[in-house]
Design a protein around this motif. Structure first.
Motif, mmCIF file in Angstrom:
data_model
loop_
_atom_site.group_PDB
_atom_site.id
_atom_site.type_symbol
_atom_site.label_atom_id
_atom_site.label_comp_id
_atom_site.label_asym_id
_atom_site.label_seq_id
_atom_site.Cartn_x
_atom_site.Cartn_y
_atom_site.Cartn_z
ATOM 1 N N PRO A 140 -9.267 -27.253 64.218
ATOM 2 C CA PRO A 140 -9.394 -26.639 65.543
ATOM 3 C C PRO A 140 -8.391 -25.526 65.755
ATOM 4 C CG PRO A 140 -8.249 -28.732 65.708
ATOM 5 C CD PRO A 140 -8.712 -28.616 64.278
ATOM 6 N N ARG A 141 -8.630 -24.796 66.851
ATOM 7 C CA ARG A 141 -7.699 -23.778 67.340
ATOM 8 C C ARG A 141 -7.367 -22.723 66.291
ATOM 9 N NH1 ARG A 141 -3.804 -27.193 71.540
ATOM 10 N NH2 ARG A 141 -5.542 -28.242 72.565
ATOM 11 N N GLN A 142 -8.400 -22.238 65.653
ATOM 12 C CA GLN A 142 -8.247 -21.161 64.684
ATOM 13 C C GLN A 142 -8.682 -19.835 65.289
ATOM 14 O OE1 GLN A 142 -6.846 -21.632 61.356
ATOM 15 N NE2 GLN A 142 -6.262 -23.309 62.728
ATOM 16 N N PRO A 143 -8.104 -18.724 64.843
ATOM 17 C CA PRO A 143 -8.550 -17.413 65.341
ATOM 18 C C PRO A 143 -9.958 -17.103 64.860
ATOM 19 C CG PRO A 143 -7.014 -17.158 63.514
ATOM 20 C CD PRO A 143 -7.031 -18.624 63.846
ATOM 21 N N GLU A 144 -10.523 -16.066 65.433
ATOM 22 C CA GLU A 144 -11.833 -15.616 64.980
ATOM 23 C C GLU A 144 -11.755 -15.220 63.514
ATOM 24 O OE1 GLU A 144 -14.747 -15.526 66.643
ATOM 25 O OE2 GLU A 144 -13.706 -16.577 68.273
ATOM 26 N N PRO A 145 -12.851 -15.378 62.764
ATOM 27 C CA PRO A 145 -12.827 -14.975 61.354
ATOM 28 C C PRO A 145 -12.380 -13.531 61.211
ATOM 29 C CG PRO A 145 -14.828 -16.203 61.847
ATOM 30 C CD PRO A 145 -14.145 -15.951 63.156
ATOM 31 N N PRO A 146 -11.508 -13.247 60.245
ATOM 32 C CA PRO A 146 -10.984 -11.887 60.110
ATOM 33 C C PRO A 146 -12.053 -10.908 59.657
ATOM 34 C CG PRO A 146 -10.297 -13.231 58.257
ATOM 35 C CD PRO A 146 -10.957 -14.158 59.225
ATOM 36 N N GLN A 179 0.340 -6.182 63.772
ATOM 37 C CA GLN A 179 1.679 -6.565 63.330
ATOM 38 C C GLN A 179 1.705 -8.075 63.190
ATOM 39 O OE1 GLN A 179 4.619 -4.727 62.415
ATOM 40 N NE2 GLN A 179 4.865 -6.806 61.627
ATOM 41 N N PHE A 180 1.659 -8.547 61.950
ATOM 42 C CA PHE A 180 1.683 -9.986 61.691
ATOM 43 C C PHE A 180 3.120 -10.491 61.628
ATOM 44 C CE2 PHE A 180 -2.421 -8.729 59.854
ATOM 45 C CZ PHE A 180 -3.257 -9.688 60.423
ATOM 46 N N VAL A 181 3.340 -11.670 62.204
ATOM 47 C CA VAL A 181 4.610 -12.368 62.085
ATOM 48 C C VAL A 181 4.305 -13.810 61.714
ATOM 49 C CG1 VAL A 181 6.772 -13.053 63.179
ATOM 50 C CG2 VAL A 181 5.641 -10.914 63.872
ATOM 51 N N VAL A 182 4.960 -14.296 60.660
ATOM 52 C CA VAL A 182 4.773 -15.682 60.224
ATOM 53 C C VAL A 182 6.097 -16.422 60.353
ATOM 54 C CG1 VAL A 182 4.067 -17.242 58.385
ATOM 55 C CG2 VAL A 182 2.978 -14.986 58.587
ATOM 56 N N PHE A 183 6.119 -17.433 61.218
ATOM 57 C CA PHE A 183 7.247 -18.357 61.286
ATOM 58 C C PHE A 183 6.909 -19.564 60.422
ATOM 59 C CE2 PHE A 183 7.768 -15.963 65.195
ATOM 60 C CZ PHE A 183 9.146 -15.807 65.304
ATOM 61 N N SER A 184 7.830 -19.948 59.558
ATOM 62 C CA SER A 184 7.592 -21.109 58.690
ATOM 63 C C SER A 184 8.796 -22.035 58.740
ATOM 64 C CB SER A 184 7.310 -20.665 57.253
ATOM 65 O OG SER A 184 8.391 -19.900 56.734
ATOM 66 N N ALA A 196 0.629 -19.117 69.432
ATOM 67 C CA ALA A 196 1.160 -18.809 68.107
ATOM 68 C C ALA A 196 0.772 -19.885 67.118
ATOM 69 C CB ALA A 196 2.688 -18.709 68.174
ATOM 70 N N HIS A 197 0.624 -19.491 65.867
ATOM 71 C CA HIS A 197 0.424 -20.425 64.772
ATOM 72 C C HIS A 197 1.552 -20.251 63.768
ATOM 73 C CE1 HIS A 197 -3.775 -20.147 66.359
ATOM 74 N NE2 HIS A 197 -3.663 -21.445 66.234
ATOM 75 N N MET A 198 1.869 -21.340 63.072
ATOM 76 C CA MET A 198 2.984 -21.355 62.133
ATOM 77 C C MET A 198 2.583 -22.101 60.865
ATOM 78 S SD MET A 198 6.094 -22.393 64.735
ATOM 79 C CE MET A 198 6.406 -21.484 66.251
ATOM 80 N N ASP A 213 -3.201 -28.589 66.426
ATOM 81 C CA ASP A 213 -2.891 -27.375 67.185
ATOM 82 C C ASP A 213 -3.216 -26.103 66.406
ATOM 83 O OD1 ASP A 213 -2.022 -28.842 69.334
ATOM 84 O OD2 ASP A 213 0.106 -28.372 69.091
ATOM 85 N N GLY A 214 -3.697 -26.244 65.172
ATOM 86 C CA GLY A 214 -4.108 -25.080 64.400
ATOM 87 C C GLY A 214 -3.101 -24.552 63.415
ATOM 88 N N HIS A 215 -1.974 -25.262 63.232
ATOM 89 C CA HIS A 215 -0.959 -24.823 62.284
ATOM 90 C C HIS A 215 -1.307 -25.242 60.857
ATOM 91 C CE1 HIS A 215 1.487 -23.781 65.736
ATOM 92 N NE2 HIS A 215 1.383 -25.010 66.204
ATOM 93 N N GLU A 216 -0.654 -24.592 59.906
ATOM 94 C CA GLU A 216 -0.870 -24.890 58.496
ATOM 95 C C GLU A 216 0.148 -25.917 57.998
ATOM 96 O OE1 GLU A 216 -0.685 -22.639 54.109
ATOM 97 O OE2 GLU A 216 0.043 -21.628 55.920
#
Length: 403
Positions: A60-66, A77-82, A106-108, A159-162
């Protein structure tokens, strides 16, 4: 849990730093991670193995297909918090950042250490390469903290995080260091990490706890090695397993990424370090190492300045990319209260400021490589041609317009 490259500072040597240059969804549990609710296309979760994990349908809670950039379109501007380790140890930090992410759409990426789902009483199940059976440099969680970690990993995915991997024993020094592992040994380490995640019910005896609502064999498509060591020999194993990216490179720069041996190479990056003429790696521990010489409990009179300096470093890295080549920004963290928790505060403030900017996407590594894979290779090559801080000649409308 140090994450510092050989180009960084501290016990692994000098280099960068210290003077060197919404939404309805199926789920297998309530929204708070509690039991209950149906999952999967058929309305029920489908247990996998001993029921530690379960297939519950699409995440769930994924963005639209790229989609591919249109000619002349400005890149996001992509930002990835890990988060390395991704274990809850009673600080409340896991829950804090899940709540922050929800508040800012946000997704992380959470790089879960497999040992955090293995009780210490069963530690002899772990056979780390070149180390004694059951050994670990990060220790094992208490039963209470293991249950909390399960709860928040479950919620993170809903929540859609990886959920990636930080492997297991976190060996950085001596003859057992991950720096010296062979591809076969990395494959063993990965298989063990996956097994610990997929078998926590058997290993803990907690059969009333709800499963993790995902198939980890499908979910796991990337990781980050301990101390950013050993990538060269990890990559053959990662490619064999079908991984899509690796975030273990020992320090990169703010340019668009490329594949390395068929796997997207997504390194932590050198970013401006306010008050210094050198740059610092974009991770909480590396900033700490430059501020307090590896001390995690330095005198508190430094905290205000250091907190502001860490925040400004993240903002400076963001602004440099945002106003120039739009290279993605990768920020690494740990759920730790080092030096009074100032790095957690800096991360939160940076995320809040990023979230309000136009064209910004706060995504996981998996979501980012989804976008990369949807782009025209020639467009990506054009993006990679831009150096750190270099603006596209003629503006994006000209630079990325088809000839």
């Amino acid at each position: 849990m140090q994450e510092i490259s050989r180009r960084g500072v501290g016990r692994l040597g000098l280099g960068v730093g210290l003077g060197a240059a919404a939404l309805a969804f199926n789920r297998c549990g309530g929204q708070d991670g509690s039991p209950g609710g149906a999952g999967g296309p058929g309305g029920m979760a489908r247990p996998i193995g001993d029921g530690s994990t379960a297939y519950t349908g699409r995440q769930p809670r994924q963005p639209e297909p790229p989609t591919a950039l249109e000619p002349g379109e400005t890149p996001p501007q992509f930002v990835v918090f890990s988060w390395d380790g991704a274990g809850e140890v009673g600080t409340g930090l896991f829950a804090r950042f899940l709540e922050l992410a929800r508040a800012h759409d946000a997704h992380m990426t959470f790089f879960l250490s497999g040992l955090y789902l293995l009780p210490e009483a069963k530690k002899r199940l772990y056979r780390p390469p070149n180390n004694p059976v059951g050994a670990s440099e990060i220790g094992y969680l208490t039963d209470a903290h293991l249950k909390d970690t399960l709860k928040y990993v479950r919620q993170a995915w809903l929540d859609g995080h990886e959920i990636g991997t930080h492997f297991n024993g976190h060996f950085c020094d001596g003859p057992g260091s991950v720096a010296d592992w062979t591809p076969a040994q990395w494959r063993s380490e990965i298989e063990q990490a996956r097994t610990f995640v997929k078998s926590w019910r058997t290993n803990t005896g907690w059969h009333d706890e709800p499963p993790l609502p995902f198939d980890y064999d499908r979910e796991l498509v990337g990781g980050r090695t301990p101390c950013l060591l050993g990538q060269e020999n990890l990559l053959p194993a990662a490619r064999e397993l079908g991984w899509r990216y690796d975030a273990s490179s020992p320090g990169g720069v703010q340019r668009w990424p490329r594949r390395l041996r068929g796997v997207w190479d997504l390194p932590l990056q050198s970013i401006p370090f306010p008050g210094h003429d050198f740059e610092v790696l974009s991770m909480d521990y590396n900033i700490l190492a430059n501020q307090s010489k590896n001390s995690t409990k330095a005198p508190s009179y430094n905290y205000g300045y250091w907190r502001a300096q860490a925040t400004q470093a993240y903002l400076a890295g963001f602004d440099r990319a945002y106003e120039s080549n739009r290279a993605p920004l990768f920020i690494g963290n740990h759920f730790e209260e080092w030096n009074g928790g100032i790095y957690m505060d800096a991360t939160e403030e940076a995320l809040r400021q990023f979230a309000g900017r136009r064209d910004v996407r706060l995504v996981s590594f998996r979501q980012f490589v989804d976008w990369l894979d949807a782009q025209d290779p020639d467009v990506l090559a054009r993006l990679r041609s831009l150096r750190v801080g270099e603006r596209p000649e003629g503006g994006w409308d000209t630079f990325l317009r088809a000839s």
